[in-house]
Design a protein around this motif. Structure first.
Motif, short mmCIF file in Angstrom:
data_model
loop_
_atom_site.label_atom_id
_atom_site.label_comp_id
_atom_site.label_asym_id
_atom_site.label_seq_id
_atom_site.Cartn_x
_atom_site.Cartn_y
_atom_site.Cartn_z
N ARG A 26 -6.70 -0.19 6.74
CA ARG A 26 -6.11 -0.45 5.43
C ARG A 26 -7.19 -0.47 4.35
NH1 ARG A 26 -0.86 -2.82 5.45
NH2 ARG A 26 -0.16 -3.51 7.50
N ILE A 27 -8.29 -1.15 4.64
CA ILE A 27 -9.36 -1.29 3.64
C ILE A 27 -9.97 0.07 3.33
CG2 ILE A 27 -11.66 -2.27 3.25
CD1 ILE A 27 -10.75 -4.68 4.94
N VAL A 28 -10.24 0.85 4.36
CA VAL A 28 -10.85 2.17 4.15
C VAL A 28 -9.92 3.06 3.34
CG1 VAL A 28 -11.57 4.30 5.31
CG2 VAL A 28 -12.33 2.09 6.19
N MET A 29 -8.62 3.04 3.66
CA MET A 29 -7.67 3.89 2.94
C MET A 29 -7.56 3.48 1.48
SD MET A 29 -4.59 4.66 5.66
CE MET A 29 -4.23 2.93 5.99
N LYS A 30 -7.55 2.16 1.23
CA LYS A 30 -7.45 1.70 -0.16
C LYS A 30 -8.70 2.08 -0.94
CE LYS A 30 -7.38 -2.35 -3.10
NZ LYS A 30 -7.47 -3.82 -3.20
N GLN A 31 -9.88 1.82 -0.36
CA GLN A 31 -11.13 2.02 -1.09
C GLN A 31 -11.48 3.48 -1.28
OE1 GLN A 31 -14.02 -0.35 1.03
NE2 GLN A 31 -13.39 -2.23 0.00
N THR A 32 -10.86 4.36 -0.49
CA THR A 32 -11.10 5.80 -0.67
C THR A 32 -9.95 6.49 -1.38
OG1 THR A 32 -10.24 6.18 1.56
CG2 THR A 32 -12.64 6.00 1.31
N GLY A 33 -8.90 5.73 -1.75
CA GLY A 33 -7.81 6.28 -2.55
C GLY A 33 -6.84 7.16 -1.81
N VAL A 34 -6.69 6.98 -0.47
CA VAL A 34 -5.77 7.82 0.29
C VAL A 34 -4.64 7.01 0.93
CG1 VAL A 34 -7.59 9.50 0.77
CG2 VAL A 34 -7.12 7.69 2.43
N ALA A 35 -4.49 5.74 0.55
CA ALA A 35 -3.46 4.89 1.15
C ALA A 35 -2.06 5.46 0.95
CB ALA A 35 -3.55 3.48 0.59
N HIS A 36 -1.86 6.18 -0.16
CA HIS A 36 -0.53 6.73 -0.46
C HIS A 36 -0.07 7.73 0.59
CE1 HIS A 36 -2.12 10.65 -1.97
NE2 HIS A 36 -3.19 9.92 -2.18
N GLN A 63 1.82 -2.68 11.71
CA GLN A 63 0.79 -2.77 12.73
C GLN A 63 -0.45 -1.94 12.38
OE1 GLN A 63 2.14 -3.06 16.88
NE2 GLN A 63 4.21 -2.70 16.10
N LEU A 64 -0.61 -1.64 11.11
CA LEU A 64 -1.83 -0.96 10.67
C LEU A 64 -3.03 -1.87 10.86
CD1 LEU A 64 -0.83 0.84 7.34
CD2 LEU A 64 -1.45 1.92 9.50
N ILE A 111 -11.41 11.85 -5.55
CA ILE A 111 -11.26 13.30 -5.69
C ILE A 111 -11.66 13.99 -4.39
CG2 ILE A 111 -12.08 15.35 -6.90
CD1 ILE A 111 -12.43 13.68 -9.38
N LEU A 112 -12.81 13.61 -3.88
CA LEU A 112 -13.33 14.24 -2.66
C LEU A 112 -12.52 13.86 -1.44
CD1 LEU A 112 -15.50 16.06 -1.50
CD2 LEU A 112 -17.02 14.08 -1.35
N THR A 113 -12.17 12.59 -1.32
CA THR A 113 -11.43 12.15 -0.13
C THR A 113 -10.03 12.74 -0.08
OG1 THR A 113 -10.80 10.12 -1.32
CG2 THR A 113 -12.73 10.00 0.14
N ASN A 114 -9.38 12.87 -1.24
CA ASN A 114 -8.04 13.47 -1.25
C ASN A 114 -8.10 14.97 -0.97
OD1 ASN A 114 -5.55 11.71 -2.11
ND2 ASN A 114 -7.30 10.88 -3.22
N PHE A 116 -3.07 5.65 22.12
CA PHE A 116 -4.07 6.15 21.17
C PHE A 116 -4.62 5.05 20.27
CE2 PHE A 116 -1.23 9.73 22.16
CZ PHE A 116 -2.17 10.61 22.69
N ASP A 117 -5.85 5.30 19.79
CA ASP A 117 -6.56 4.33 18.96
C ASP A 117 -5.91 4.14 17.60
OD1 ASP A 117 -8.43 3.97 20.95
OD2 ASP A 117 -9.77 5.54 20.20
N TYR A 118 -5.34 5.21 17.05
CA TYR A 118 -4.74 5.14 15.71
C TYR A 118 -3.23 4.90 15.80
CZ TYR A 118 -9.26 6.55 13.96
OH TYR A 118 -10.60 6.57 13.64
N ARG A 119 -2.87 4.00 16.70
CA ARG A 119 -1.48 3.67 16.96
C ARG A 119 -0.75 3.23 15.70
NH1 ARG A 119 1.39 -1.01 18.11
NH2 ARG A 119 3.08 -0.77 19.64
N GLY A 120 -1.37 2.36 14.90
CA GLY A 120 -0.74 1.83 13.70
C GLY A 120 -0.37 2.92 12.71
N ILE A 121 -1.27 3.90 12.52
CA ILE A 121 -0.99 4.99 11.57
C ILE A 121 0.06 5.94 12.13
CG2 ILE A 121 -2.02 6.93 10.34
CD1 ILE A 121 -4.59 5.36 10.21
N LEU A 122 0.01 6.19 13.42
CA LEU A 122 1.03 7.06 14.03
C LEU A 122 2.42 6.44 13.89
CD1 LEU A 122 -0.82 8.17 17.30
CD2 LEU A 122 -0.49 9.49 15.21
N LEU A 123 2.51 5.12 14.06
CA LEU A 123 3.79 4.43 13.86
C LEU A 123 4.24 4.52 12.40
CD1 LEU A 123 3.27 1.21 16.02
CD2 LEU A 123 4.90 3.06 16.47
N ALA A 124 3.28 4.41 11.48
CA ALA A 124 3.62 4.48 10.06
C ALA A 124 4.16 5.86 9.71
CB ALA A 124 2.39 4.15 9.22
N LEU A 125 3.55 6.91 10.24
CA LEU A 125 3.98 8.27 9.91
C LEU A 125 5.26 8.66 10.64
CD1 LEU A 125 0.53 10.11 9.91
CD2 LEU A 125 1.91 9.48 7.93
#
Length: 769
Positions: A228-238, A222-223, A403-406, A206-215
């Protein structure tokens, strides 16, 4: 109730006793520690019984302080004998392997648990992070014999930058090593690795291999950088770091599945606590699978305490539960207080309780399912306002669309992605190929849809300068004012508070101009500014996956809210010009000066030219001609002066060019401050040059573990022979000079700006080794 109140007060005092660990400039010596302990014992023996209530508060605060400092010293003393040594150790691998290729292209860090040093068994295992550059792919649970050259995590210390020493101590990962040789002793991997090996063939599809491994396994190494940049800038990295939310989802899902199974079991075998116990065991198993990282351990401990309090019928408030949980967490590991993730977790829970206690929804809306979106908006908007202080402090900014992204990301991750990952793991382990693949596909498609939404909503990340941090308290003040109606009787007081919060807009600088030599490792980056606009002399190095510009220089500029108006490049070696392209993309209007005609200069760096910027004059002293590719000998040498004080910037100037400058300028070279040429190389800083410059202070930019052994012993001896004070960024961190009309002063991060015990120079080697 009086007993519970006393217990809660003692819990608060214990937590407060651990708080000084954040600010202590140094840890207590043994005699200081024992002295405080003796004083507490004497007070307990001699104070009258009437004062025991007050004394117990004081004693518990002291115990918290002593416990936190003792644990800190114990950790440092356990690793200190092994820093900067060549060792042969036996160690067990802690990391799971998520790399399936036969050869590893990029080196990476592996966590080991050392149980033997030089054939001597240790009483307590030592965690160490090893830079692995071998083609072998180690697996979790294997035992290796390693020949290591150890070192210690040594942070770049700059305002606005990431504090890696504090992070490493909080996570007990301060000791690291370079691998010299490795020999496999036991190839048997553990159960964790076996589970990973069963799941990896699916995840790799799968394309989102890095996130699947993280979860799935807590492995974020391997993110993808773009993710990483998109998650940080939209406030959902947590949401991608295993924490309390994920633990609760595992617990809730496990309890639900057990309750479903109980329908098929005779009533005489059913007990009300069975779902809770099995749910807790599932949480413990998942935490073990993800490596028992500190946030997960905190979440499990908090959940365990909550279950105990809930099912022993302790009727206490949410505030009391949180208070006691925090105290027990710090009793378990007081070094948690240094962890930003600990503060984020505690602060978020406290904000939630505060929000529901002080700004609840009307009862008419609370009980109607069709108002679910409105309830969610109330929760997310309130949390966003209350979390602003910690967001500004940790991330130096906030997403304008968080607010919206979360609102989108939290339901997607908690209801679809993460449960699908958990179920996919179960079916992967029991080898149900079709079902496992189906759940992995659901998880991947949910992430695909989520990131499509996030990229579309990724409008703006707001960087917040340090002066504006007080404005983040407006959310808390707003809630308190709305709930208490303070504006009726204290309107003038509120106006005064508001005036204090907006003072950064009218703040006056306590200096006319300032020069900062940033701590960027091996390289050079100097920022000259007046508090509003800046000129940079060199831009640091560009590395394989990052750069000094990205990690240090830009955060510093944003911390001080500086607009870059000019860029001066001394020469074109990577450690001086590496960050130029990124800086130009962020500040396209900034002019450029260099000694290379290949860089499209706005101003050529030629001897005799000068630039006037604000009240400063930049006089070019060298070179005499432009070249296509500027080398050390072509370094752009500039003398910056305000008419009273001057700074001589030399880049990587060599000895021959120093002699030519002496011949041409003689006493005009005299300067208050000297940037030590070529990072203190023995090919520069000749006696003749130093005698003509006659600096009051000299500054060098180097890294601690640099292979060139800079600054060299010969150069250090020259400065000592001439009684010239010198400072090295590897030792001091960021060096800042503040200039006024008739005075100036020097401060450095380790000494004056931010002296902390966790910023100490750990280990014994000199700077250059």
């Amino acid at each position: 109730m009086r007993q519970f109140y006393s217990l809660d007060l003692l819990a608060i005092m214990f937590s407060l006793g651990c708080l000084p660990l954040l600010f202590l400039p140094y840890l207590l010596s043994d005699w200081q520690w024992y002295g405080i302990a003796v004083i507490l014992i004497i007070l307990m023996l001699v104070v009258p019984s009437k004062l025991y209530c007050f004394l117990s508060i004081f004693v518990v605060f002291g115990l918290g302080f002593l416990w936190s400092t003792a644990c800190s010293k114990q950790y440092l003393s356990s690793i200190s004998p092994y820093i900067d040594k060549s060792l042969v150790v036996k160690a067990k691998i802690v990391n799971i392997n998520t790399r399936q290729t036969a050869t590893v292209v990029d080196p990476y860090y592996l966590s080991f648990s050392v149980f033997s040093v030089s054939e001597v068994m240790l009483s307590n295992n030592i965690p160490i992070s090893v830079y692995w550059d071998k083609p072998d792919i180690p697996k979790s649970g294997q035992i290796w014999q390693l020949t290591l050259k150890t070192k210690v995590v040594h942070s770049y210390l700059n305002e606005g930058g990431f504090d890696s020493q504090r992070f490493s101590i909080a996570n007990r990962s301060l000791l690291s090593a370079k691998l010299v040789d490795a020999k496999l002793l036991d190839s048997k991997s553990d159960l964790r690795q076996s589970i990973v090996d069963l799941a990896l063939p699916y995840i790799d599809l799968f394309d989102y291999r890095g996130i699947l491994l993280a979860l799935a396994f807590g492995d974020r190494s391997q993110l993808d950088d773009s993710h990483r940049i998109v998650m940080k800038q939209t406030g959902v990295a947590h949401l991608m770091a295993i924490s309390g939310m994920h633990i609760l989802v595992v617990f809730g899902l496990s309890c639900f599945m057990v309750k479903v199974l109980l329908f098929f079991i005779p009533k005489r075998f059913i007990y009300f606590f069975v779902p809770i116990v099995i749910g807790w065991l599932c949480v413990l198993f998942y935490a073990w699978l993800t490596g028992f990282n500190p946030p997960t351990l905190r979440a499990i401990l908090a959940l365990s305490i909550w279950i105990y309090l809930r099912y022993t019928k302790h009727h206490i408030s949410a505030w009391q539960k949180v208070n006691r949980i925090i105290a027990l967490l710090l009793l378990f590991d007081p070094l948690m207080i240094l962890s930003e993730s600990f503060w984020l977790s505690c602060y978020a829970v406290i904000s939630l309780i505060f929000l529901f206690d002080w700004l609840p929804l009307p009862k008419a809306l609370k009980n109607k399912k069709r108002w679910y979106v409105l309830r969610l908006l109330h929760l997310q908007f309130g949390l966003t306002l209350l979390l602003l202080p910690i967001q500004f402090l940790v991330f130096q900014g906030v997403s304008s669309v968080s607010i919206l992204t979360n609102l989108i990301a939290i339901p997607v991750i908690s209801l679809f992605t993460f449960p699908s990952v958990l179920l996919a793991l179960i079916f992967s382990v029991i080898n149900c190929f079709s079902i496992a693949l189906w759940f992995w596909l659901i998880a991947d498609k949910s992430l695909q849809w989520l990131f499509f939404s996030l990229k579309w909503l990724n409008w703006l990340w707001l960087n917040i300068p340090s002066d504006f941090y007080w404005l983040s308290l407006l959310g808390w003040l707003g809630v308190v004012i709305m709930r208490t109606g303070l504006w009726h009787h204290f309107s003038i007081t509120l106006l005064v508070i508001f005036a204090i919060l907006v003072t950064p807009f009218f703040k006056q600088q306590h200096y006319c101009w300032r020069l900062d030599m940033l701590d960027i490792g091996h390289g050079l980056a100097i920022v000259i500014h007046d508090g509003k606009s800046a000129i940079l002399y060199d831009t640091g190095a560009n590395w394989e996956k990052s750069s000094a510009m990205e990690r240090v220089i830009i955060p510093f500029l944003q911390w001080h809210n500086l607009n870059v108006q000019g860029i001066i490049i001394s020469h074109q070696h990577n450690d001086h010009v590496g960050g130029l392209e990124l800086l130009k993309s962020l500040y396209p209007k900034a002019w450029l000066m260099s000694s290379s005609y290949d860089l499209n200069n706005d101003y050529p760096c030629l001897a005799g030219n000068h630039i006037i910027w604000n009240d400063l004059t930049f006089n070019v002293l060298w070179p005499n001609k432009l070249v296509e590719y500027a080398q050390n000998e072509d370094s752009c040498v500039i003398q910056v002066t305000d008419g009273h004080f001057s700074v001589l910037l030399t880049g990587d100037l060599e000895r021959n060019q120093e002699y030519q400058l002496i011949t041409k300028y003689r006493d005009q070279l005299a300067s208050t401050i000297l940037q030590i040429p070529h990072h203190g190389s023995s090919t520069s800083s000749s006696y003749a040059f130093l005698n003509h410059v006659k600096p009051v202070k000299s500054l060098a930019s180097t890294s601690r573990y640099n292979p060139w052994k800079l600054p060299s012993n010969k150069v250090i001896k020259r400065y000592q022979d001439l009684h010239l004070d010198y400072y090295v960024t590897a030792r001091t961190g960021q060096i800042s000079l503040f200039f006024n009309k008739h005075t100036w002063k020097l401060k450095n991060m380790r000494g004056e700006i931010k002296p902390r015990w966790y910023h100490d120079w750990f280990g014994s080697l000199p700077i250059y080794e």
